[in-house]
Write a protein that holds these residues in place. Structure first.
Motif, short mmCIF file in Angstrom:
data_model
loop_
_atom_site.label_atom_id
_atom_site.label_comp_id
_atom_site.label_asym_id
_atom_site.label_seq_id
_atom_site.Cartn_x
_atom_site.Cartn_y
_atom_site.Cartn_z
N LEU A 107 4.57 9.14 3.52
CA LEU A 107 5.29 8.14 4.29
C LEU A 107 6.79 8.27 4.12
N GLN A 130 8.69 3.20 5.79
CA GLN A 130 7.25 3.02 6.07
C GLN A 130 6.53 2.58 4.79
N TYR A 131 6.85 3.25 3.71
CA TYR A 131 6.21 2.90 2.43
C TYR A 131 6.53 1.48 2.01
N ARG A 132 7.77 1.09 2.12
CA ARG A 132 8.18 -0.26 1.68
C ARG A 132 7.48 -1.34 2.50
N TYR A 172 4.64 -0.96 4.25
CA TYR A 172 3.20 -0.88 3.99
C TYR A 172 2.85 -1.54 2.66
N GLU A 173 3.67 -1.30 1.64
CA GLU A 173 3.43 -1.92 0.33
C GLU A 173 3.51 -3.44 0.43
N LYS A 213 2.11 7.46 -0.84
CA LYS A 213 3.57 7.35 -0.75
C LYS A 213 4.22 8.64 -0.27
N LYS A 214 3.72 9.78 -0.74
CA LYS A 214 4.35 11.06 -0.39
C LYS A 214 4.19 11.41 1.09
N PRO A 254 -0.96 2.19 -1.64
CA PRO A 254 0.42 2.64 -1.39
C PRO A 254 0.87 3.76 -2.30
N ARG A 255 0.58 3.67 -3.59
CA ARG A 255 1.05 4.70 -4.53
C ARG A 255 0.39 6.06 -4.26
#
Length: 408
Positions: free
Chosen positions: A363, A367-369, A371-372, A360-361, A356-357
């Motif tokens: 997403l 979407q990031y939250r 996916y994490e 992140k850029k 995820p990290r």
């Protein structure tokens, strides 16, 4: 001339798959269902084995025309709609519309939208599963029979605008029955007493009254509670017993559709629809450094099963990133509950390289939250259980026993 036509449901998925397959393939999106029962009539021949009559969905004419034109210029047709009951029915309707029974269609099952998964599926096509098609038809016919025939009865007997449904009517009954239980419940008053305490070498903590002499602390009303508090004034509170034990907390299983929706609602405040919409985007693919990649497996599943290669990849990642002491001796396996269809894996990341990290850029924030959330749940499900030090302290004040517990 292109050699093969691949039909998927969404334009986003078509774009992703087309990049993987190259110029020898034409990938078209059908936009979901293209045929359905007619809107203004029953559309089910009850006297003839409940035979459905399908019509084109309004607005899908241009899509069907484009699919037919593409089919005429290709040698092979692959149906790559979603790998579930609805997807199977959509594939069947597409086959009926664009070529009838005059051509052979091959079914492609994509459980994740990655290049390796797509190429593997293309090398291992299957036929249409008529059992899934029939199952979807049965569900659709039941929906129509209940809704179309019961709703008018409600209009006449209750008021206009009400609707009945195969699922919603049963759910409404459950709600009504639960409401009757709530209404019929006779509340019983009870009180509890909690003491705020602090030792000479401890931080403040709370302990609850659990016993009076040798009886369970049953406090039926405020008067009784006040008399106990009055009796406790001036009494010394002394530690009577300390119990320590080690407790293991197993990691939760990987996400199914329902558990993903529940956790996303609790942790991210997402609605069920929002969760599934974002999960669909992650499944169909996002642009990572110019390469469109599906980040999670298929998001409509009731199974906790995980592919062995995914388990192996997770264990290797945990050993490298966290240390071997976090890797269990054997892989964690989560048996499915009775009645689970198990048509698809649990929801998981498609590759442990897409941390995820690191992505992140690429997403959107939501979407990031999500996916994490999926990443962390999958990773934790292959770790050793957490070991908790549980401490229970019993404190006496004359004939009163208080208890406090906690874990670290």
């Amino acid at each position: 001339m292109a050699k093969s036509l691949v039909v998927v449901e969404s334009p986003a998925k078509a774009k992703t798959i087309n990049k993987f397959l190259g110029s020898d393939y034409v990938v078209k999106a059908c936009g979901g269902h293209i045929r359905d029962l007619p809107e203004k009539e029953l559309g089910v021949d009850i006297a003839n084995g409940f035979r459905p009559r399908y019509v084109r969905i309004r607005g899908k004419g241009k899509i069907i025309t484009a699919l037919k034109a593409a089919a005429r210029q290709t040698d092979r047709i692959f149906l790559a709609t979603d790998p579930d009951r609805e997807g199977e029915a959509i594939a069947w309707h597409v086959a009926q519309e664009i070529s009838g029974n005059s051509r052979e269609f091959q079914r492609i099952l994509l459980h994740e939208i990655t290049k390796s998964a797509v190429l593997k599926a293309m090398d291992n096509p299957v036929g249409l599963d008529q059992r899934k098609v029939n199952a979807q038809q049965a569900r659709r016919i039941l929906d129509r029979l209940v809704g179309y025939m019961v709703s008018p009865f409600l209009w006449k007997t209750v008021y206009g605008g009400l609707s009945a449904g195969r699922v919603q009517s049963v759910a409404l009954r459950l709600i009504c029955e639960r409401e009757e239980e709530i209404t019929g419940f006779i509340p019983k008053e009870y009180w509890s007493i909690t003491a705020s305490l602090q030792g000479q070498r401890t931080n403040p903590f709370e302990a609850q009254l659990v016993r009076i002499e040798r009886r369970k602390a049953d406090i039926p009303d405020e008067k009784t509670a006040d008399s106990i508090i009055l009796d406790l004034e001036g009494k010394a509170f002394r530690v009577w017993n300390i119990k320590r034990k080690e407790q293991k907390k197993n990691p939760p299983p990987p996400f199914t559709t329902s558990t993903l929706q529940q956790d996303a609602a609790r942790r991210l405040n997402f609605s069920a629809n929002k969760t599934m919409g974002i999960a669909q985007e992650l499944y169909e693919g996002v642009d990572l450094k110019g390469q469109r990649t599906g980040l999670i497996t298929y998001m409509r599943t009731d199974s906790t099963r995980i592919a062995m290669e995914a388990i192996t990849s997770a264990r290797e990642y945990i050993a490298t990133s966290y240390g071997l002491e976090y890797v269990p001796q054997k892989p964690n396996v989560y048996p499915n509950k009775k009645g689970v269809q198990d048509a698809h894996e649990a929801i998981r990341p498609t590759s442990m390289s897409n941390e995820p990290r690191k992505i992140k850029k690429y997403l959107a924030l939501d979407q990031y939250r999500l996916y994490e959330l999926i990443w962390n749940r999958f990773l934790s499900c292959q770790m050793k259980p957490a070991v908790l030090d549980v401490k229970t302290i019993e404190i006496k004040a004359d004939n009163y026993l208080f208890r406090a517990s906690g874990s670290t």
